[in-house]
Scaffold this active site. Structure first.
Site, PDB file in Angstrom:
ATOM      1  N   THR A 182       0.833  -1.205   0.000  1.00 42.18           N
ATOM      2  CA  THR A 182       0.000   0.000   0.000  1.00 42.18           C
ATOM      3  C   THR A 182       0.863   1.249   0.000  1.00 42.18           C
ATOM      4  O   THR A 182       0.552   2.224  -0.701  1.00 42.18           O
ATOM      5  CB  THR A 182      -0.958  -0.002   1.208  1.00 42.18           C
ATOM      6  OG1 THR A 182      -1.702  -1.231   1.192  1.00 42.18           O
ATOM      7  CG2 THR A 182      -1.913   1.164   1.156  1.00 42.18           C
ATOM      8  N   CYS A 183       1.935   1.238   0.743  1.00 44.69           N
ATOM      9  CA  CYS A 183       2.837   2.389   0.770  1.00 44.69           C
ATOM     10  C   CYS A 183       3.457   2.607  -0.613  1.00 44.69           C
ATOM     11  O   CYS A 183       3.530   3.739  -1.100  1.00 44.69           O
ATOM     12  CB  CYS A 183       3.931   2.184   1.812  1.00 44.69           C
ATOM     13  SG  CYS A 183       3.308   1.969   3.496  1.00 44.69           S
ATOM     14  N   ALA A 184       3.881   1.534  -1.235  1.00 49.84           N
ATOM     15  CA  ALA A 184       4.460   1.624  -2.575  1.00 49.84           C
ATOM     16  C   ALA A 184       3.446   2.189  -3.569  1.00 49.84           C
ATOM     17  O   ALA A 184       3.787   3.026  -4.405  1.00 49.84           O
ATOM     18  CB  ALA A 184       4.949   0.246  -3.022  1.00 49.84           C
TER      19      ALA A 184
END
Length: 165
Positions: free
Chosen positions: A59-61
């Site tokens: 999700t961060c990516a």
């Protein structure tokens, strides 16, 4: 203190996001070349702080990729992706992904950012990392938008954030 969830289990943060309409608290970061960057260095530009636990999670990516795409359409705006990851990991990720429109910075030398901005996770397995949040600061240094994402695995509301500019 605020609460968010991680896989449905509540976790606490160190405080609250800076209030909309007030001056953004000063913050210091470490860039991928190990030099320092401050929010004061960015005055005169709108700033999107894309805050997240770790660039090495899906999700961060996604959020870094999504803001990198949006950056080309934004005038006078700097997108700063903030995590406690080491600058080496941030540089490796952006280099491998060909992401050059966002700037990744680390809080590893300046962990007080998490407390000052109310995003440090204070309990659970991610304790010490940053919760997922967006803070937008205008060219004069005033907070104009904030979002603390309620579930760490959920993406932020990109549309609302970008519309607030």
């Amino acid at each position: 203190m605020a609460t968010v969830t991680r896989r449905g289990v509540e976790v606490s943060t160190a405080g609250s996001l800076p209030p909309v309409g007030q001056a953004a608290p000063e913050a210091n970061f470490t860039q991928t070349d190990l030099s320092e960057l401050t929010l004061s260095d960015l005055k005169g530009s709108n700033v999107i702080l894309n805050i997240f636990p770790s660039i090495d999670t899906p999700t961060c990516a996604k959020s870094v990729r999504r803001f990198n795409e949006a950056a080309a359409r934004l005038d006078n705006t700097r997108i700063v992706c903030v995590s406690a990851d080491l600058p080496f990991a941030q540089s490796r990720f952006c280099g491998a992904e060909g992401l050059d429109q966002v700037q990744t910075v680390s809080t590893f030398r300046n962990p007080e950012f998490g407390t000052t901005y109310g995003v440090e996770i204070t309990d659970g397995p991610l304790r010490g990392l940053l919760a997922r949040a967006i803070v937008i600061i205008d060219a004069q240094g005033v907070v104009t938008y904030t979002e603390l994402v309620p579930e760490i695995g959920q993406e932020p509301d990109y549309g609302s954030a970008l519309e607030s500019l």
